[in-house]
Design a protein around this motif. Sequence first.
Motif, short mmCIF file in Angstrom:
data_model
loop_
_atom_site.label_atom_id
_atom_site.label_comp_id
_atom_site.label_asym_id
_atom_site.label_seq_id
_atom_site.Cartn_x
_atom_site.Cartn_y
_atom_site.Cartn_z
N ILE A 289 0.84 -1.21 0.00
CA ILE A 289 0.00 0.00 0.00
C ILE A 289 0.87 1.25 0.00
CG2 ILE A 289 -1.79 1.28 1.23
CD1 ILE A 289 -2.77 -1.32 0.06
N PRO B 22 -3.36 4.56 -3.71
CA PRO B 22 -3.74 4.23 -2.34
C PRO B 22 -5.21 4.54 -2.04
CG PRO B 22 -1.61 5.30 -2.35
CD PRO B 22 -2.16 5.42 -3.74
N ALA B 23 -5.70 5.66 -2.57
CA ALA B 23 -7.11 6.01 -2.35
C ALA B 23 -8.03 5.01 -3.04
CB ALA B 23 -7.39 7.43 -2.86
N PHE C 168 -7.97 1.81 -1.10
CA PHE C 168 -8.76 1.98 0.12
C PHE C 168 -10.25 1.82 -0.18
CE2 PHE C 168 -10.94 4.81 3.20
CZ PHE C 168 -10.54 4.19 4.38
N LEU D 67 -12.65 -1.12 1.23
CA LEU D 67 -13.79 -0.68 2.04
C LEU D 67 -15.07 -1.36 1.56
CD1 LEU D 67 -13.83 1.37 4.38
CD2 LEU D 67 -14.76 3.05 2.79
N LEU E 94 -6.88 -1.79 5.34
CA LEU E 94 -7.58 -0.52 5.56
C LEU E 94 -6.77 0.41 6.46
CD1 LEU E 94 -11.20 -1.91 5.96
CD2 LEU E 94 -10.42 -0.33 4.17
N ASP F 172 -3.51 0.41 6.91
CA ASP F 172 -2.32 0.85 6.17
C ASP F 172 -2.69 1.88 5.11
OD1 ASP F 172 0.31 1.00 5.46
OD2 ASP F 172 0.31 -0.81 4.25
N SER F 173 -3.82 1.67 4.43
CA SER F 173 -4.27 2.64 3.43
C SER F 173 -4.54 3.99 4.08
CB SER F 173 -5.54 2.14 2.74
OG SER F 173 -5.30 0.94 2.03
N LEU F 174 -5.19 3.98 5.23
CA LEU F 174 -5.47 5.24 5.94
C LEU F 174 -4.16 5.91 6.36
CD1 LEU F 174 -7.57 7.15 7.17
CD2 LEU F 174 -7.50 5.73 9.24
N THR G 152 -1.26 5.66 4.91
CA THR G 152 -0.61 6.18 3.71
C THR G 152 -1.30 7.47 3.25
OG1 THR G 152 -0.01 3.94 3.03
CG2 THR G 152 0.06 5.64 1.34
N LEU G 153 -2.62 7.49 3.27
CA LEU G 153 -3.36 8.68 2.85
C LEU G 153 -3.11 9.86 3.80
CD1 LEU G 153 -6.75 7.02 1.81
CD2 LEU G 153 -5.03 8.01 0.30
N PHE H 293 -11.31 -0.62 12.09
CA PHE H 293 -11.72 -1.23 10.82
C PHE H 293 -12.21 -2.66 11.03
CE2 PHE H 293 -8.96 2.12 8.89
CZ PHE H 293 -9.97 2.73 8.16
#
Length: 435
Positions: free
Chosen positions: A93, A104-105, A108, A112, A325, A327-329, A331-332, A354
């Motif tokens: 990610i 990444p978005a 995510f 989700l 989720l 890790d995505s958050l 990264t964002l 999550f």
Amino acid sequence: MIDVTATQGTQLRQQAAETAQAPATRRGRLALLGPGLVLAAASVGAGDMVTSLSGAAGYGMALLWAILIGVVLKFSLTEAVGRLYMATGQTVIASLRSVGRWLPAAFFAFVLVIGLIYGAALSSVASLALSTLFPALPLRPLAVAIALVSAAIVYVGRYALFERVMSAFILVKFLGMVVLAVAMLATTDDLPGLVSTMRPRLPDGSVVTVLALIGGVGGTAGIASYSYWVRERGWQHRSWLPVMRADSAVSYAVTFLFVLCTTVVGTGLLYGTGDTISGNDGLAALADPLGADLGSAARVLFLATFFFVTLSALVGGFNALSYLLADSLRTLRGIPETDATPHMAQSSRPFRAFLAYCAVAAVAVTFLGQPVALVLTYAAVGSLILPVLSGTLLVLLNRRGIEPLYRNKIMSNVLLSGAFVLFGVLAVVQLKETF
């Protein structure tokens, strides 16, 4: 505000992992295997059973070559995910941003949507197996209970406990299917005829089935999550590379053997009869003819194996989706990779938030009756993960900045390119059928 103490602790753990040497002997390395067993337990689900049994009903064991291709392609993806983490210290990610800032978005959003329906779908299948064994149990409340218990297993345990639980799951379901396959071979009236169906071929009109077999074996979210389980083991030094490769190879060896046993059972029970199965309901209904052929003990063993197959996929999926989720958050939000552990560990607030999202969604969708549109959306979105993942790995692991030891070789590029094309085609087919 980042906890300085936690950050320093993370850096110390990373330094220790970098200096730790893997065992030199093969036996010592095999004793350390674990993330691959977690992946096998999480990835082999009811879908693998449905696909392999359906293929066996129509073609016997003639399409095992397609399953083998799928296993090899999924292994190449998993090995590349682990190698990328060991080369860069970054998860997939985090690395997506360097390929495309929007990735990444997008990932995510993909995960989700998957988390919205995943728990309801698998808990409903697991409850179907139990209610078939025990008809007095109410189907929907049982599905809710299974979803909540699965989430609790992930919530209360750190990775070491989670790995032990998943290893026990893979042992139970693997042994269950092996016993059924051996019993089928021992009691069949036409063993030479059953074995003769193993001759590789591509029957007319079987292209869609072949593609489904290749794409269906193994997992999706579990592959992307493999780097988190590798990180939990501290496999970062170059000496751990053979351990990681052996670990991922064992994962797909177990997966192939499981699907092989399922194909043997399906061939002995369904091939040439004109009968087949349709979805998970048909999979549960298969227990009765299996019991008629092999006895009531076989019926119970099949349903118990079916239950543990689905339960392990549910527990592993909750863990994998929560990691992805969180890790995505991270990264964002732009939190550096060196500070990732406080934000992504199983005990972290984002991970548990999550996990709660997946559990609550499972309960809500179960009581809503699993709307068809949501299920179709989940399938379509899920089909996009593997082509995105394989394309990303092709780009990242061919960069000059990657140390030669970790960079893609010719065979890796061939396999990852094949995965990108195949899973891309399957995604287009799935999207076309959905929309």
